[in-house]
Design an enzyme around this catalytic site. Structure first.
Site, mmCIF file in Angstrom:
data_model
loop_
_atom_site.group_PDB
_atom_site.id
_atom_site.type_symbol
_atom_site.label_atom_id
_atom_site.label_comp_id
_atom_site.label_asym_id
_atom_site.label_seq_id
_atom_site.Cartn_x
_atom_site.Cartn_y
_atom_site.Cartn_z
ATOM 1 N N LYS A 31 13.878 -52.441 0.826
ATOM 2 C CA LYS A 31 15.310 -52.450 0.528
ATOM 3 C C LYS A 31 15.642 -53.042 -0.831
ATOM 4 C CE LYS A 31 16.964 -50.546 2.947
ATOM 5 N NZ LYS A 31 16.820 -49.045 2.982
ATOM 6 N N TRP A 36 14.900 -45.009 -4.367
ATOM 7 C CA TRP A 36 15.492 -44.490 -5.599
ATOM 8 C C TRP A 36 14.429 -44.357 -6.679
ATOM 9 C CZ3 TRP A 36 19.033 -47.820 -9.223
ATOM 10 C CH2 TRP A 36 19.560 -47.014 -10.231
ATOM 11 N N HIS A 98 4.412 -52.126 -0.095
ATOM 12 C CA HIS A 98 5.216 -53.340 -0.149
ATOM 13 C C HIS A 98 4.325 -54.581 -0.208
ATOM 14 C CE1 HIS A 98 8.807 -51.037 0.560
ATOM 15 N NE2 HIS A 98 8.427 -50.647 1.760
ATOM 16 N N ARG A 120 15.267 -56.949 -6.571
ATOM 17 C CA ARG A 120 16.720 -56.858 -6.425
ATOM 18 C C ARG A 120 17.274 -58.228 -6.065
ATOM 19 N NH1 ARG A 120 19.541 -52.637 -2.105
ATOM 20 N NH2 ARG A 120 21.641 -52.606 -3.020
ATOM 21 N N SER A 128 21.238 -55.000 2.676
ATOM 22 C CA SER A 128 20.711 -53.653 2.861
ATOM 23 C C SER A 128 19.738 -53.605 4.035
ATOM 24 C CB SER A 128 20.018 -53.188 1.573
ATOM 25 O OG SER A 128 19.525 -51.876 1.715
ATOM 26 N N TYR A 185 16.603 -53.950 -10.152
ATOM 27 C CA TYR A 185 17.530 -52.952 -9.627
ATOM 28 C C TYR A 185 18.840 -52.966 -10.403
ATOM 29 C CZ TYR A 185 20.304 -50.431 -6.096
ATOM 30 O OH TYR A 185 21.114 -49.527 -5.446
ATOM 31 N N ARG A 251 22.528 -45.915 1.575
ATOM 32 C CA ARG A 251 23.785 -46.456 2.090
ATOM 33 C C ARG A 251 24.794 -46.512 0.944
ATOM 34 N NH1 ARG A 251 26.594 -51.176 3.427
ATOM 35 N NH2 ARG A 251 25.276 -52.449 2.084
#
Length: 289
Positions: A31, A36, A98, A120, A128, A185, A251
């Site tokens: 997240k 993206w 990850h 982020r 998120s 991000y 989202r």
């Protein structure tokens, strides 16, 4: 924190995965914008083979085009169409994980493969994650933001702890700038064209002046935007790995939405934790107190 099934997958990766010099990895905690980034990377790498109006992203979710090692390749519990052998993938192989830098297979660290790391603001990440798992487990509607917040403060983040995970890649990006490209991000949202150009240069596939003049870079930015990805039919219905709703990967994608959800005391606690963990590193995240 790595749950037992995922831990077994990580051990399997460490034991069996062999990196190639041409591999490109997307890394980052869940997240933080990895979906993206997968869209941007895939489209950039394949821009000469697949014009945007013929992009595989029109018919495939980004998660189906850039395989995650621990969730897809080395996870027998979740199965959707994927290569039986990673060697079947043409170079460069686009993969993701990850896993923390310390826990990566030695072959990844020793090879000339390249790593794109994205981080982020932790509060946006927590928010998120909350909504993602709320979609995943509809029955757990009694979950509150504080549950995820407390886990974060205690270092109980999936594949975390957060600060240790981020700082490992942050420091490596300075020690081995040819190995790790560190992206935030928030920076990517602020100037996606600039950072997409950095990405392309880093992976050895820079955009030409002709491509820039033709607007190719901006076309990729627009096509891979969260707004556009969210509206594609392929991302509205269906599931990933039998469980995760495709639409749940897209989202809001906003920066600073945490300000609408967290109390002043939570923000103050996060700010103190951030100052303590990041002191002297040169890395920071914007906080509004």
């Amino acid at each position: 924190m790595i749950n037992p099934p995922l831990f077994r997958n990580v051990l399997s990766i460490q034991k069996h995965f062999v990196a190639k010099d041409t591999d490109i990895f997307i890394t980052g905690l869940p997240k933080t914008g990895t979906t993206w980034l997968k869209s941007l990377l895939f489209t950039t790498v394949n821009r000469n083979n697949h014009p945007i109006d013929q992009s595989p992203l029109l018919t495939h979710h980004p998660q189906e085009l850039v395989y995650n090692l621990e969730s897809d390749v080395y996870n027998e519990a979740f199965v959707y169409p994927r290569p039986n052998n990673l060697n079947d993938l043409p170079p460069p192989r686009l993969l993701s994980t990850h896993i923390s830098y310390t826990s990566l297979p030695e072959s990844i660290k020793a090879s000339r493969s390249r790593i794109l790391y994205i981080c982020r603001n932790p509060l946006d990440m927590i928010l998120s994650m909350y909504y993602f798992f709320l979609e995943f487990e509809k029955k757990k509607k009694n979950y509150e933001d504080e549950d995820f917040f407390e886990d974060f403060c205690e270092g109980k983040v999936l594949c975390g702890p957060f600060f240790e995970h981020v700082l490992e890649y942050w420091k490596t990006s300075f020690e081995r700038p040819d190995k790790v490209l560190f992206l935030k991000y928030e920076d990517l949202k602020d100037d996606p064209k600039l950072h997409l150009m950095r990405l392309a240069e880093f992976i050895g596939m820079p955009f030409s002046l002709e491509e820039e003049d033709k607007g190719i870079i901006q076309q990729i930015v627009n096509f891979c935007s969260i707004k556009n990805m969210k509206e594609l039919d392929v991302n509205k219905k269906g599931v990933i790995n039998k469980f995760f709703e495709k639409k749940s990967y897209f989202r809001k994608g906003e920066v600073g939405d945490w300000a609408n959800h967290f109390s002043p005391s939570m923000l103050e606690r996060t700010n103190k934790l951030m100052q303590e963990k990041l002191e002297g590193s040169g890395l920071s995240f914007k906080m509004l107190l």
